[in-house]
Write a protein that holds these residues in place. Structure first.
Motif, PDB file in Angstrom:
ATOM      1  N   ILE A 114      67.591 -48.672  66.363  1.00 43.91           N
ATOM      2  CA  ILE A 114      66.537 -49.683  66.488  1.00 43.91           C
ATOM      3  C   ILE A 114      66.614 -50.412  67.823  1.00 43.91           C
ATOM      4  O   ILE A 114      65.597 -50.586  68.506  1.00 43.91           O
ATOM      5  CB  ILE A 114      66.612 -50.664  65.305  1.00 43.91           C
ATOM      6  N   TYR A 115      67.812 -50.817  68.218  1.00 41.11           N
ATOM      7  CA  TYR A 115      67.934 -51.479  69.514  1.00 41.11           C
ATOM      8  C   TYR A 115      67.837 -50.490  70.672  1.00 41.11           C
ATOM      9  O   TYR A 115      67.628 -50.879  71.816  1.00 41.11           O
ATOM     10  CB  TYR A 115      69.242 -52.265  69.593  1.00 41.11           C
ATOM     11  N   GLY A 116      67.986 -49.202  70.364  1.00 46.56           N
ATOM     12  CA  GLY A 116      67.779 -48.180  71.380  1.00 46.56           C
ATOM     13  C   GLY A 116      66.317 -47.806  71.544  1.00 46.56           C
ATOM     14  O   GLY A 116      65.982 -46.909  72.322  1.00 46.56           O
ATOM     15  N   ARG A 117      65.433 -48.492  70.789  1.00 47.71           N
ATOM     16  CA  ARG A 117      63.982 -48.282  70.868  1.00 47.71           C
ATOM     17  C   ARG A 117      63.608 -46.839  70.540  1.00 47.71           C
ATOM     18  O   ARG A 117      62.676 -46.268  71.131  1.00 47.71           O
ATOM     19  CB  ARG A 117      63.462 -48.651  72.258  1.00 47.71           C
ATOM     20  N   ILE A 118      64.328 -46.247  69.585  1.00 43.97           N
ATOM     21  CA  ILE A 118      63.982 -44.909  69.134  1.00 43.97           C
ATOM     22  C   ILE A 118      62.654 -44.971  68.385  1.00 43.97           C
ATOM     23  O   ILE A 118      62.435 -45.841  67.543  1.00 43.97           O
ATOM     24  CB  ILE A 118      65.083 -44.350  68.204  1.00 43.97           C
ATOM     25  N   SER A 119      61.754 -44.048  68.678  1.00 43.53           N
ATOM     26  CA  SER A 119      60.454 -44.046  68.002  1.00 43.53           C
ATOM     27  C   SER A 119      60.636 -43.699  66.530  1.00 43.53           C
ATOM     28  O   SER A 119      61.656 -43.149  66.118  1.00 43.53           O
ATOM     29  CB  SER A 119      59.508 -43.042  68.663  1.00 43.53           C
ATOM     30  N   ASP A 120      59.612 -44.001  65.739  1.00 44.00           N
ATOM     31  CA  ASP A 120      59.704 -43.815  64.295  1.00 44.00           C
ATOM     32  C   ASP A 120      59.997 -42.378  63.906  1.00 44.00           C
ATOM     33  O   ASP A 120      60.813 -42.108  63.020  1.00 44.00           O
ATOM     34  CB  ASP A 120      58.405 -44.279  63.618  1.00 44.00           C
ATOM     35  N   ILE A 207      58.163 -58.866  58.205  1.00 41.41           N
ATOM     36  CA  ILE A 207      58.441 -57.438  58.060  1.00 41.41           C
ATOM     37  C   ILE A 207      57.140 -56.653  57.879  1.00 41.41           C
ATOM     38  O   ILE A 207      56.920 -55.612  58.522  1.00 41.41           O
ATOM     39  CB  ILE A 207      59.396 -57.201  56.868  1.00 41.41           C
ATOM     40  N   VAL A 208      56.273 -57.147  57.020  1.00 44.07           N
ATOM     41  CA  VAL A 208      54.991 -56.472  56.804  1.00 44.07           C
ATOM     42  C   VAL A 208      54.140 -56.534  58.074  1.00 44.07           C
ATOM     43  O   VAL A 208      53.450 -55.568  58.427  1.00 44.07           O
ATOM     44  CB  VAL A 208      54.243 -57.090  55.609  1.00 44.07           C
ATOM     45  N   GLY A 209      54.212 -57.652  58.795  1.00 46.65           N
ATOM     46  CA  GLY A 209      53.485 -57.767  60.059  1.00 46.65           C
ATOM     47  C   GLY A 209      53.979 -56.766  61.090  1.00 46.65           C
ATOM     48  O   GLY A 209      53.184 -56.186  61.842  1.00 46.65           O
ATOM     49  N   ILE A 210      55.274 -56.536  61.124  1.00 51.70           N
ATOM     50  CA  ILE A 210      55.848 -55.553  62.056  1.00 51.70           C
ATOM     51  C   ILE A 210      55.362 -54.151  61.697  1.00 51.70           C
ATOM     52  O   ILE A 210      55.047 -53.343  62.574  1.00 51.70           O
ATOM     53  CB  ILE A 210      57.387 -55.626  62.035  1.00 51.70           C
ATOM     54  N   ARG A 211      55.295 -53.875  60.404  1.00 53.78           N
ATOM     55  CA  ARG A 211      54.788 -52.569  59.981  1.00 53.78           C
ATOM     56  C   ARG A 211      53.346 -52.367  60.412  1.00 53.78           C
ATOM     57  O   ARG A 211      52.952 -51.277  60.850  1.00 53.78           O
ATOM     58  CB  ARG A 211      54.893 -52.448  58.462  1.00 53.78           C
ATOM     59  N   GLU A 212      52.547 -53.413  60.323  1.00 53.54           N
ATOM     60  CA  GLU A 212      51.127 -53.307  60.666  1.00 53.54           C
ATOM     61  C   GLU A 212      50.919 -53.215  62.177  1.00 53.54           C
ATOM     62  O   GLU A 212      50.121 -52.399  62.639  1.00 53.54           O
ATOM     63  CB  GLU A 212      50.375 -54.515  60.104  1.00 53.54           C
ATOM     64  N   ASN A 213      51.626 -54.040  62.939  1.00 56.65           N
ATOM     65  CA  ASN A 213      51.442 -54.038  64.400  1.00 56.65           C
ATOM     66  C   ASN A 213      52.666 -54.672  65.045  1.00 56.65           C
ATOM     67  O   ASN A 213      52.736 -55.895  65.205  1.00 56.65           O
ATOM     68  CB  ASN A 213      50.171 -54.803  64.784  1.00 56.65           C
ATOM     69  N   GLU A 214      53.622 -53.845  65.419  1.00 54.18           N
ATOM     70  CA  GLU A 214      54.884 -54.356  65.965  1.00 54.18           C
ATOM     71  C   GLU A 214      54.675 -55.064  67.299  1.00 54.18           C
ATOM     72  O   GLU A 214      55.289 -56.104  67.561  1.00 54.18           O
ATOM     73  CB  GLU A 214      55.885 -53.216  66.129  1.00 54.18           C
ATOM     74  N   ARG A 215      53.810 -54.535  68.152  1.00 53.47           N
ATOM     75  CA  ARG A 215      53.604 -55.146  69.458  1.00 53.47           C
ATOM     76  C   ARG A 215      53.022 -56.549  69.320  1.00 53.47           C
ATOM     77  O   ARG A 215      53.423 -57.477  70.035  1.00 53.47           O
ATOM     78  CB  ARG A 215      52.655 -54.262  70.288  1.00 53.47           C
ATOM     79  N   THR A 224      61.490 -58.298  66.849  1.00 58.29           N
ATOM     80  CA  THR A 224      61.208 -57.308  65.810  1.00 58.29           C
ATOM     81  C   THR A 224      62.403 -56.419  65.530  1.00 58.29           C
ATOM     82  O   THR A 224      62.581 -55.947  64.403  1.00 58.29           O
ATOM     83  CB  THR A 224      60.004 -56.437  66.211  1.00 58.29           C
ATOM     84  N   ARG A 225      63.240 -56.185  66.555  1.00 56.40           N
ATOM     85  CA  ARG A 225      64.405 -55.321  66.347  1.00 56.40           C
ATOM     86  C   ARG A 225      65.374 -55.948  65.347  1.00 56.40           C
ATOM     87  O   ARG A 225      65.954 -55.244  64.508  1.00 56.40           O
ATOM     88  CB  ARG A 225      65.107 -55.057  67.684  1.00 56.40           C
ATOM     89  N   ARG A 226      65.550 -57.254  65.423  1.00 56.86           N
ATOM     90  CA  ARG A 226      66.467 -57.928  64.495  1.00 56.86           C
ATOM     91  C   ARG A 226      65.954 -57.834  63.069  1.00 56.86           C
ATOM     92  O   ARG A 226      66.717 -57.557  62.138  1.00 56.86           O
ATOM     93  CB  ARG A 226      66.621 -59.392  64.899  1.00 56.86           C
ATOM     94  N   TYR A 227      64.643 -58.018  62.874  1.00 54.05           N
ATOM     95  CA  TYR A 227      64.070 -57.932  61.525  1.00 54.05           C
ATOM     96  C   TYR A 227      64.165 -56.512  60.976  1.00 54.05           C
ATOM     97  O   TYR A 227      64.482 -56.304  59.797  1.00 54.05           O
ATOM     98  CB  TYR A 227      62.608 -58.397  61.548  1.00 54.05           C
ATOM     99  N   LYS A 228      63.882 -55.526  61.824  1.00 49.98           N
ATOM    100  CA  LYS A 228      63.948 -54.136  61.370  1.00 49.98           C
ATOM    101  C   LYS A 228      65.381 -53.733  61.044  1.00 49.98           C
ATOM    102  O   LYS A 228      65.615 -53.002  60.070  1.00 49.98           O
ATOM    103  CB  LYS A 228      63.361 -53.213  62.435  1.00 49.98           C
ATOM    104  N   LEU A 229      66.334 -54.218  61.825  1.00 50.87           N
ATOM    105  CA  LEU A 229      67.735 -53.897  61.547  1.00 50.87           C
ATOM    106  C   LEU A 229      68.169 -54.511  60.227  1.00 50.87           C
ATOM    107  O   LEU A 229      68.859 -53.853  59.427  1.00 50.87           O
ATOM    108  CB  LEU A 229      68.628 -54.407  62.681  1.00 50.87           C
ATOM    109  N   PHE A 230      67.755 -55.746  59.970  1.00 51.65           N
ATOM    110  CA  PHE A 230      68.119 -56.382  58.697  1.00 51.65           C
ATOM    111  C   PHE A 230      67.519 -55.606  57.529  1.00 51.65           C
ATOM    112  O   PHE A 230      68.178 -55.403  56.499  1.00 51.65           O
ATOM    113  CB  PHE A 230      67.635 -57.828  58.669  1.00 51.65           C
TER     114      PHE A 230
END
Length: 343
Positions: A114-120, A207-215, A224-230
């Motif tokens: 996640i912190y390496g910005r790996i794509s989905d 979290i739901v907002g990140i799923r919809e539009n992370e940018r 967003t990386r911290r939320y996704k990691l959690f």
């Protein structure tokens, strides 16, 4: 649409939802008095798999991260409990330690991805590769030299004789089949309620907002990386809990806990039940597990092929999953009845 069937809804649970939870808890407590041990065992394994499905549902349906690594933490949880319990003879501490170890690994793996910005898509591929590595690694530990403490890993044969959970309240006696039923069902219900409430908090909305539009969420000032990691670590913790309970259920752990068939089944449970809901994958896991057992009893040789056909049917007829589709149908029926009364 019914709020509990929507992945975007942050509405706090209504009174009727709490009444349903209370009813489910009461049914869970009463069922052993009206069923035999075989039924309790069958339901216990469904509860275990439902927990694993919940971990995927939360991570994929709400955080938008498709990971094939839930079986990594599932297997790590089971193996960690077996090794710790057999080496220390303290099952309660082994239970806790078996969750901590996969959580630490999920934090490490998630951090680099996640912190390496790996794509989905590459994140999904990496978790798939790590799953393969774990499965092949565990299968290659058949020799007597592969020992952790006094416990042989056993390779293809797995680790038999996993100790049952012993608690001080049981005076050190191993937990019975009824106790395992209560333990697995209780954890499943508790995790479901906890995740449902978590999604109503600020964290859940982010979290739901990140799923919809992370940018967009990044532009609003969220890391967003911290939320996704959690979210990734939390899903790993739930999957590891499921793995520990699996070891307790069968008193056995094996490399099959890591394999790709298991990883694919988790995805199937979520797709069948509906990844836009938490309760859907619970029903999906139960339905697919029941169908698998039934196909085995009627001597169907190609169970995997039949399950694949079932998956295709569900994807074509219920693209959003069974429960969300039923929820839409109920909402449409209610709207039609209401409109009819107005006219």
């Amino acid at each position: 649409m019914i709020p509990e069937f929507s992945a975007t809804s942050a509405t706090p649970p209504k009174l009727w939802w709490w009444l349903l939870i209370a009813t489910a808890a009461a049914g869970l407590l009463a069922l052993p008095y009206y069923s035999d041990m075989a039924v309790q065992l069958d339901l216990s394994i469904i509860f275990v798999f439902a927990l694993l499905a919940l971990s995927m549902s939360f991570l994929w349906g709400y955080a938008g991260i498709l990971s094939f690594g839930q079986t990594i933490f599932f297997g790590l949880g089971g193996y960690s409990y077996a090794i710790l319990a057999l080496n220390t003879n303290t099952t309660a501490l082994a239970f806790a330690g078996a969750i901590v170890i996969p959580v630490l690994f999920s934090a490490l793996l998630g951090y680099f991805m996640i912190y390496g910005r790996i794509s989905d898509i590459y994140l999904s591929v990496i978790t798939l590769v790590v799953t393969l590595i774990f499965e092949k690694g565990i299968r290659s530990t058949s020799g007597p030299e592969y020992v952790i403490g006094s416990v042989r890993l056993g390779g293809q044969n797995g680790i038999p004789g996993v100790p049952s959970l012993s608690l001080p309240s049981l005076d050190g006696a191993p937990m019975s089949i009824e106790g395992v039923f209560y333990l697995t069902g209780g954890f499943m219900l508790l995790v479901y309620v906890a995740l449902r409430l978590l999604l109503t908090t600020r964290f859940g909305r982010v979290i739901v907002g990140i799923r919809e539009n992370e940018r967009r969420m990044e532009l609003l000032g969220y890391d967003t990386r911290r939320y996704k990691l959690f979210a990734f670590v939390l899903a790993g913790a739930i999957a590891s809990l499921s793995g520990v309970l699996y070891g307790l259920w069968g008193n056995f752990v094996a490399p099959e806990m890591f394999n790709l068939n298991q990883a694919a089944q988790v995805v199937i449970w979520v797709i069948v039940g509906g990844r836009s809901t938490l309760v859907g994958p619970i029903f999906g896991a139960g339905l697919v597990q029941y169908l698998t057992n039934w196909l085995g009893t009627v001597s169907v040789g190609q169970v995997t092929v039949v399950l694949g056909i079932v998956l295709m049917v569900f994807v074509l007829l219920f693209p959003r999953g069974l429960l969300p589709t039923l929820g839409d149908a109920v909402s449409a029926l209610r709207a039609r009845l209401f409109q009819g009364r107005k006219n």
